[in-house]
Scaffold this motif. Structure first.
Motif, short mmCIF file in Angstrom:
data_model
loop_
_atom_site.label_atom_id
_atom_site.label_comp_id
_atom_site.label_asym_id
_atom_site.label_seq_id
_atom_site.Cartn_x
_atom_site.Cartn_y
_atom_site.Cartn_z
N VAL A 71 0.83 -1.21 0.00
CA VAL A 71 0.00 0.00 0.00
C VAL A 71 0.87 1.26 0.00
N ALA A 72 0.24 2.36 -0.42
CA ALA A 72 0.84 3.69 -0.26
C ALA A 72 -0.07 4.48 0.66
N LEU A 73 0.51 5.23 1.59
CA LEU A 73 -0.27 6.05 2.53
C LEU A 73 -0.33 7.47 1.98
N VAL A 74 -1.53 7.94 1.61
CA VAL A 74 -1.66 9.21 0.90
C VAL A 74 -2.71 10.11 1.55
N TYR A 75 -2.72 11.37 1.12
CA TYR A 75 -3.77 12.29 1.53
C TYR A 75 -5.07 11.94 0.80
N ASP B 42 -8.39 3.17 -4.13
CA ASP B 42 -8.40 1.81 -3.59
C ASP B 42 -7.89 0.79 -4.60
N ARG B 43 -8.19 1.01 -5.88
CA ARG B 43 -7.78 0.05 -6.91
C ARG B 43 -6.26 0.01 -7.05
N ALA B 44 -5.62 1.14 -6.77
CA ALA B 44 -4.15 1.21 -6.86
C ALA B 44 -3.50 1.02 -5.49
N GLU B 45 -4.30 0.59 -4.51
CA GLU B 45 -3.83 0.39 -3.13
C GLU B 45 -3.22 1.67 -2.54
N LYS B 46 -3.80 2.82 -2.94
CA LYS B 46 -3.40 4.10 -2.32
C LYS B 46 -4.42 4.41 -1.23
N LEU B 47 -4.00 4.24 0.01
CA LEU B 47 -4.93 4.36 1.14
C LEU B 47 -4.92 5.78 1.70
N SER B 48 -6.11 6.35 1.84
CA SER B 48 -6.22 7.65 2.49
C SER B 48 -5.84 7.52 3.96
N VAL B 49 -5.13 8.51 4.47
CA VAL B 49 -4.77 8.54 5.88
C VAL B 49 -6.02 8.68 6.77
N CYS B 50 -7.14 9.04 6.15
CA CYS B 50 -8.41 9.15 6.90
C CYS B 50 -9.20 7.84 6.90
N SER B 51 -8.68 6.81 6.20
CA SER B 51 -9.38 5.53 6.16
C SER B 51 -8.91 4.66 7.32
N GLY B 52 -9.63 3.56 7.57
CA GLY B 52 -9.32 2.70 8.72
C GLY B 52 -7.86 2.26 8.78
N ILE B 53 -7.41 1.51 7.77
CA ILE B 53 -6.04 0.99 7.80
C ILE B 53 -5.04 2.12 7.52
N GLY B 54 -5.45 3.13 6.75
CA GLY B 54 -4.58 4.29 6.52
C GLY B 54 -4.23 4.99 7.83
#
Length: 310
Positions: free
Chosen positions: A248-252, A258-270
């Motif tokens: 994953v990548a942790l992003v703003y 989600d399709r590129a596994e770029k997780l928002s820092v505001c999401s659960g796992i992010g």
């Protein structure tokens, strides 16, 4: 040094705002135990209320009924088993907490202290209380010990009631100086903290307070001094989530995909992985279940690569 995985065995509680019919039946069982209700001031009222709800209302979800006059949460352990409840009642800028660990088998596991931690997080970050109050019977030794260990101070007492308080300033100090048993220290950079605080200020969503909590408890460092194995903003990491490997990548939020596994820092796992380092393992609640996360490897970190503009 303790092994990184040791945190997984520590007491862990999540407070769930959704109350199901099954939860109500579990509560009824707990409240039939005199040992559980002995020091609960309104136990008879609560029992009668739950009985009436179960008899009259044929709905699977009963949250709205339990939240009349306050907010009610079921307390779940890391195995997603309900072990107690917390009620938070806000009056003006003050909030009162009522806490019960239901089944006697769970007493002595330090679940009460974990539930208090989660209750404080909700009271101060989500409900914006200035002061949190707990009224405890003087003979309730377990509760007295749990609230004192959680940083509460005795404000007043009578022969039948001790009143403990925690104010918001003291809570923020306590959060930084006395980390929860199940949580490892996390590290964020000064730049990330400034951007994330701005995000929280204007952010929306039911779980934004979780991000604020993580920001406030973090150790803050200069971007040039952050260790290269820490998950900072715009880092890429290999995770193990419930035994499944995922990159994953942790992003703003604006860069999330989600399709590129770029997780928002505001999401659960992010929110969960922010500031942890390689090897750290911990539990985190995402909608409907608790997941167990391990940071296997930090594949890319902007600061380590010299990309300070990211």
């Amino acid at each position: 040094m303790k092994p990184n995985g040791v945190k997984m065995n520590k007491p862990f509680i999540f407070l769930c705002p959704e109350i199901t019919r099954a939860n109500a039946l579990t509560l009824m069982d707990w409240l039939e135990d005199e040992g559980v209700t002995r020091y609960l001031s309104d136990s008879r009222h609560v029992s009668r209320f739950i009985e009436q709800v179960i008899d009259r209302v044929q709905l699977p979800i009963l949250t709205h009924l339990f939240n009349q006059g306050g907010r009610f949460f079921m307390a779940y352990d890391r195995h997603d088993v309900p072990v107690g409840f917390v009620r938070l009642v806000k009056k003006g800028s003050d909030c009162e907490m009522v806490l019960v660990i239901g089944n006697r088998d769970n007493w002595g596991r330090k679940l009460g202290a974990s539930a208090i931690r989660e209750g404080m997080k909700l009271a101060f970050f989500d409900m914006r209380a200035e002061k949190l109050i707990a009224k405890i019977h003087p003979d309730n030794a377990r509760s007295l010990k749990a609230f004192l260990r959680s940083g509460f101070l005795l404000e007043s007492e009578t022969p039948t009631m001790k009143s403990f308080v925690m104010n918001s300033d003291r809570y923020l100090r306590f959060l930084r100086e006395s980390p929860a048993a199940h949580a490892s220290d996390i590290t964020i950079t000064e730049i990330d903290k400034a951007r994330l605080k701005n995000l929280v200020e204007f952010g929306e969503g039911p779980d934004i307070f979780e991000l604020e909590h993580e920001i406030e408890r973090a150790i803050v460092v200069d971007p040039r001094q952050v260790a290269g194995d820490v998950v900072t903003m715009n880092s890429k990491a290999l995770l193990e989530v419930d035994d499944e490997e995922v990159e994953v990548a942790l992003v703003y939020p604006e860069d999330a995909d989600d399709r590129a596994e770029k997780l928002s820092v505001c999401s659960g796992i992010g929110t969960a992985i922010l500031g942890y380092k390689e090897g750290d393992a911990f539990s985190w609640r995402i909608p409907n279940r608790t997941c167990h996360i391990r940071i296997r490897k930090v594949l890319y970190q902007p600061e380590a690569a010299g990309d300070f503009h990211l």
